[in-house]
Design an enzyme around this catalytic site. Sequence first.
Site, PDB file in Angstrom:
ATOM      1  N   GLY A 213      29.951  24.789  62.005  1.00 51.02           N
ATOM      2  CA  GLY A 213      29.815  26.080  62.847  1.00 51.02           C
ATOM      3  C   GLY A 213      29.046  27.024  62.108  1.00 51.02           C
ATOM      4  O   GLY A 213      28.825  26.949  61.052  1.00 51.02           O
ATOM      5  N   ALA A 214      28.545  28.198  62.992  1.00 51.41           N
ATOM      6  CA  ALA A 214      27.984  29.348  62.138  1.00 51.41           C
ATOM      7  C   ALA A 214      29.008  30.589  62.365  1.00 51.41           C
ATOM      8  O   ALA A 214      29.140  30.887  63.529  1.00 51.41           O
ATOM      9  CB  ALA A 214      26.759  29.532  62.606  1.00 51.41           C
ATOM     10  N   GLY A 215      29.477  31.415  61.213  1.00 52.64           N
ATOM     11  CA  GLY A 215      30.214  32.308  61.268  1.00 52.64           C
ATOM     12  C   GLY A 215      29.105  33.483  61.116  1.00 52.64           C
ATOM     13  O   GLY A 215      28.028  33.333  60.931  1.00 52.64           O
ATOM     14  N   GLU A 216      29.854  34.633  61.007  1.00 52.88           N
ATOM     15  CA  GLU A 216      28.860  35.935  61.004  1.00 52.88           C
ATOM     16  C   GLU A 216      28.231  35.963  59.797  1.00 52.88           C
ATOM     17  O   GLU A 216      27.031  36.448  59.579  1.00 52.88           O
ATOM     18  CB  GLU A 216      29.676  36.967  61.394  1.00 52.88           C
ATOM     19  CG  GLU A 216      28.680  38.521  61.266  1.00 52.88           C
ATOM     20  CD  GLU A 216      29.607  39.580  60.645  1.00 52.88           C
ATOM     21  OE1 GLU A 216      30.663  39.433  60.390  1.00 52.88           O
ATOM     22  OE2 GLU A 216      29.206  40.529  60.466  1.00 52.88           O
ATOM     23  N   PHE A 217      29.226  35.473  58.487  1.00 51.46           N
ATOM     24  CA  PHE A 217      28.639  35.830  57.296  1.00 51.46           C
ATOM     25  C   PHE A 217      27.865  34.472  56.599  1.00 51.46           C
ATOM     26  O   PHE A 217      27.303  34.758  55.736  1.00 51.46           O
ATOM     27  CB  PHE A 217      29.870  36.066  56.391  1.00 51.46           C
ATOM     28  CG  PHE A 217      30.417  37.478  56.770  1.00 51.46           C
ATOM     29  CD1 PHE A 217      30.036  38.622  56.265  1.00 51.46           C
ATOM     30  CD2 PHE A 217      31.576  37.381  57.397  1.00 51.46           C
ATOM     31  CE1 PHE A 217      30.759  39.597  56.612  1.00 51.46           C
ATOM     32  CE2 PHE A 217      32.331  38.462  57.894  1.00 51.46           C
ATOM     33  CZ  PHE A 217      31.647  39.697  57.546  1.00 51.46           C
TER      34      PHE A 217
ATOM     35  N   VAL B  24      29.775  27.548  58.506  1.00 50.85           N
ATOM     36  CA  VAL B  24      31.299  26.820  58.276  1.00 50.85           C
ATOM     37  C   VAL B  24      30.757  25.531  58.160  1.00 50.85           C
ATOM     38  O   VAL B  24      30.334  24.932  58.801  1.00 50.85           O
ATOM     39  CB  VAL B  24      31.950  27.158  59.369  1.00 50.85           C
ATOM     40  CG1 VAL B  24      33.391  26.817  59.110  1.00 50.85           C
ATOM     41  CG2 VAL B  24      32.039  28.756  59.680  1.00 50.85           C
TER      42      VAL B  24
ATOM     43  N   ASP C 184      40.975  40.404  69.652  1.00 54.55           N
ATOM     44  CA  ASP C 184      39.841  39.653  69.783  1.00 54.55           C
ATOM     45  C   ASP C 184      40.353  38.350  70.321  1.00 54.55           C
ATOM     46  O   ASP C 184      39.791  37.099  69.941  1.00 54.55           O
ATOM     47  CB  ASP C 184      38.815  39.354  68.954  1.00 54.55           C
ATOM     48  CG  ASP C 184      37.642  38.822  69.532  1.00 54.55           C
ATOM     49  OD1 ASP C 184      37.385  38.936  70.786  1.00 54.55           O
ATOM     50  OD2 ASP C 184      36.553  38.631  68.642  1.00 54.55           O
TER      51      ASP C 184
HETATM   52  P1  AMP Z   1      34.307  31.551  63.177  1.00 57.01           P
HETATM   53  O1  AMP Z   1      33.409  32.440  62.121  1.00 57.01           O
HETATM   54  O2  AMP Z   1      35.585  31.618  62.611  1.00 57.01           O
HETATM   55  O3  AMP Z   1      34.508  31.986  64.453  1.00 57.01           O
HETATM   56  O4  AMP Z   1      33.943  29.943  63.236  1.00 57.01           O
HETATM   57  C1  AMP Z   1      32.593  29.515  63.642  1.00 57.01           C
HETATM   58  C2  AMP Z   1      32.925  27.990  64.287  1.00 57.01           C
HETATM   59  O5  AMP Z   1      33.242  27.349  63.045  1.00 57.01           O
HETATM   60  C3  AMP Z   1      34.104  27.876  65.086  1.00 57.01           C
HETATM   61  O6  AMP Z   1      33.692  28.448  66.445  1.00 57.01           O
HETATM   62  C4  AMP Z   1      34.526  26.332  65.012  1.00 57.01           C
HETATM   63  O7  AMP Z   1      33.821  25.657  65.597  1.00 57.01           O
HETATM   64  C5  AMP Z   1      34.233  26.335  63.543  1.00 57.01           C
HETATM   65  N1  AMP Z   1      35.705  26.511  62.693  1.00 57.01           N
HETATM   66  C6  AMP Z   1      35.867  27.569  62.075  1.00 57.01           C
HETATM   67  N2  AMP Z   1      36.908  27.395  61.500  1.00 57.01           N
HETATM   68  C7  AMP Z   1      37.412  25.940  61.569  1.00 57.01           C
HETATM   69  C8  AMP Z   1      38.401  25.319  61.102  1.00 57.01           C
HETATM   70  N3  AMP Z   1      39.648  25.604  60.401  1.00 57.01           N
HETATM   71  N4  AMP Z   1      38.382  23.842  61.536  1.00 57.01           N
HETATM   72  C9  AMP Z   1      37.346  23.495  62.533  1.00 57.01           C
HETATM   73  N5  AMP Z   1      36.458  24.214  62.669  1.00 57.01           N
HETATM   74  C10 AMP Z   1      36.337  25.571  62.333  1.00 57.01           C
END
Ligand code: AMP
Length: 910
Positions: A554-558, A561, A672
């Site tokens: 996944g992609a987080g803001e920073f 992932v 949120d």
């Molecule tokens: P976030 O920045 O926390 O919104 O994470 C971005 C994306 O990464 C999320 O929408 C998930 O799809 C994935 N993700 C984040 N944390 C986890 C986790 N603990 N286990 C599995 N997927 C995760």
Amino acid sequence: GHSLLTLPCSVVLWRRSLSCCMLPFILNGSQLYTYSVCNVGEHEQDNWLRTTFIQRRPSASRVFVELQFIVRDCNSFDGSSLTCKETFNLFSSESDADIGTSFRKGQFKKVATIAPDEITSRNELRINRETRVVESLSRKGFYLAFQDIGACMALLSVRVYYKTCPATIKSLAAFPETVAGGGVNQALREVAGACVENAVSEESPRIYCTMDGEWVVPVGQCQCKPGYEAVNDTCRDCQPGFFKAFVSNDACELCPVNTKLLSSGALFCPCAEDFYRAPDDPTTGPCSGLPSAPRELVATTTQLAAGKLQLSWSPPEDTGGRSDISYSVECRRCEGTACQPCGEKVRLEPASSGLVDTRVAVSELEPHLNYTFTVEAHSGVSLFASQGTPRSNRPPSTSTLTTALHYTGRSLYLGVIVVVVVVVVVVELLYYDDNLDVTTYTVLILEKSSVQISDLSPGTAYLFRVQALSPEGSPGGSSIEDEFETLTEVPPLCLSCICIVLSIMSIYSYSSPEQLKPLKTYVDPHTYEDPNMAILKFASEIHPSHVTKQKVIGAGEFGEVYRGILKAPGRKEGAVAIKTLKPGYSEKQRQDFLSEASIMGQFSHQNIIRLEGVVTKFKHAMIVTEYMENGALDKYLKDRDGEMPSFQLVGMMHGIAAGMKYLSDMSYVHRDLAARNILVNNNLECKVSDFGLSRVLEDDPEGTYTTSGGKIPIRWTAPEAIAYRKFTSASDVWSFGIVMWEVMAFGERPYWDMSNCEVMKAINEAFRLPAPMDCPSAVYQLMLQCWLQDRSKRPRFPDIVSLLDKLLRSPESLKAIADFDPRVSIRLPSTSGSDGLPFRSVSEWLESIKMSQYSENFTCAGVVTMDQVLQMKNVDIKNIGVRLPGHLKRIAYSILGLKDQTSTLSVFAV
Ligand code: AMP
């Protein structure tokens, strides 16, 4: 639950053309009288018909008016279609008294314009039936009036009624007949009930009556008293031979073995004659008899010369049905015929009573004496042995053996025995004990360094002293002493000289886990001058070499992932999620990134994502959390649209609610909460995530700038938080309601394609999201409660958790399904004013309801035009290969909605 008010004959008639006010006509062979009017050739028609005064039952503030009428097609009148109308108007006027025939138009308020669904042409009579609601009635009664403005019509019947929830018994609570809720501010009417005879409840039973006359969300269960069981909404005496000891919903149980069968209504079954229950035996359990005598008692004299022998025996043939058999040995010595107890003179090891093993070592016997040993079997019920009338056929519980020791000479005993004495001082603390001051000392002499002490009384303070003894029995060395109190239920206590303090501590901590729970509140990392200190305090540092990244998930803001593996010394190796900080960040960004860890690190709950640790001391900062195999909840549900039962969905909501309760207990406001921020693991456990300090402002793609500054995910956020940034646990409850809706709608976007502006406007005008398809009524009612404008009226998270818990415990409560309007709930694109169908092709239609996967099925079956789609019945849809019930329903409902396009869309009625 419909009650009928009578509509008497009219008083004020159509103003003009009175001649034809009550015309009979024949329909299907019967004569019908109607009020009719047909001034189609004339201009400016304004004809009124009014009912007589209709008395109102005080609580019926919302009444339904069902009309049957006929309207002639204007086209069937040659040349007069210009002034001809095909509608008429319904009016109402409230009054505290019957005003007779004085009639003033100005007093009437318009309720609705009534248009026929089917128009009567020259040769075919079409009867229409329409129902309208007159709301917010408050005076003693009202009038209805019908205004004709130039139609050719006949009024066949008017039925006026209100809805009630019928008197009912639910969960053993009786609720009276109740008039259904009355409109916008009182959609639900709370009704108090009373437990049925012989039932009780902790919380007084309540239930809600909906506007539609349905009972929902019963609260406070009644349960049958001891001696009674629930049968068809009543509490009935336990049948003879059965009993029930506690207030519960359980059925009466069969009396256990060796008990007397009482007549009906037994709270417990007393023991049969010669059977007993030990003080610790539950009164609900079986009774047991006294043990018979130990068998095969023998003495082995291997070291007779040393004054020693070994007594051994076999367990009794009949243990009386118990496993707590122990033995005592009595020794008597006889010179000639004179016998006396051996007393201190003879040593019995390990002890003379409380023996679990079937042997005892006897020593210090003297020569030239006869000894008699009596071994007695005991059990938990032995204390009853002397009570009651002894039964002649009862076997004795003792075995006796006489052995004579004839040897001369003395033995010299050499050697050292280390003996430990445990002195037990018993102080009875039980309030029902008459002898409050009695102190009993029990001394156990042991040759080992541990002892198991069972048979302790519950709720009693004990003092233990461990004392070392010399071989001669004189105290020596130091002693340890400790005091503790037993619980109301006593587990056998294992004492050992080394762990005595530890075991006592663990008993303390078992006694009342509730009281020991610390009241923790969340600490905002901002309150730390140096944010790095907050990280240090709340998160544990991980060495980057212990973390292996495997795959971007996944992609987080920073930054990205990853899924990866954490393999740190002293920890179990396991899958983790790794959030990274992309290179080129500023110090502020680094701190914002890590703030999520210092918040997450303060939480420890099954339904909150768990922080494993952080990497801060190296160039690439990381946050490591538990790995959630099924990813974000919104996506998870979209992929399983219609495939999961409500019960499972409600279970997921319950988990989220439990996590939110924990956060609100810690005074943490999430801001949120949305399905995209809930993660799902392999066991379908849902955990709340996304805790960054800046997240609402920056991270969430749903975030929208508001006039009050800051970014807010509008469609998840409570009105007061949007308007003036009042973020509280109550605004989190609003968001939780939206999450409930997302869950029940399988990840559908709340408010579909409405713009943020439209959403805010609709909410302001008291519109709310409609029930998703197949949503249990009780669940939808809870959503509506979460979306109350007044935030103090919304349920709190503990209420939500316990309500969802109740629903899960009685799956019956999920059976009633909320009304579902396909025209609203499956959004159809607007018809842009045209009469035709809104879709140009079957595939366009399927795409709009997210069922494109069936495009080919339709094509293969030869269904290629929307006209063909409209002809399809449920079996046809099934036959072309739509098997999943959820999908079947969605498609069928959509077709239904398409057919129904003629009536105006009443979007989002509260
Ligand atoms: P976030 O920045 O926390 O919104 O994470 C971005 C994306 O990464 C999320 O929408 C998930 O799809 C994935 N993700 C984040 N944390 C986890 C986790 N603990 N286990 C599995 N997927 C995760």
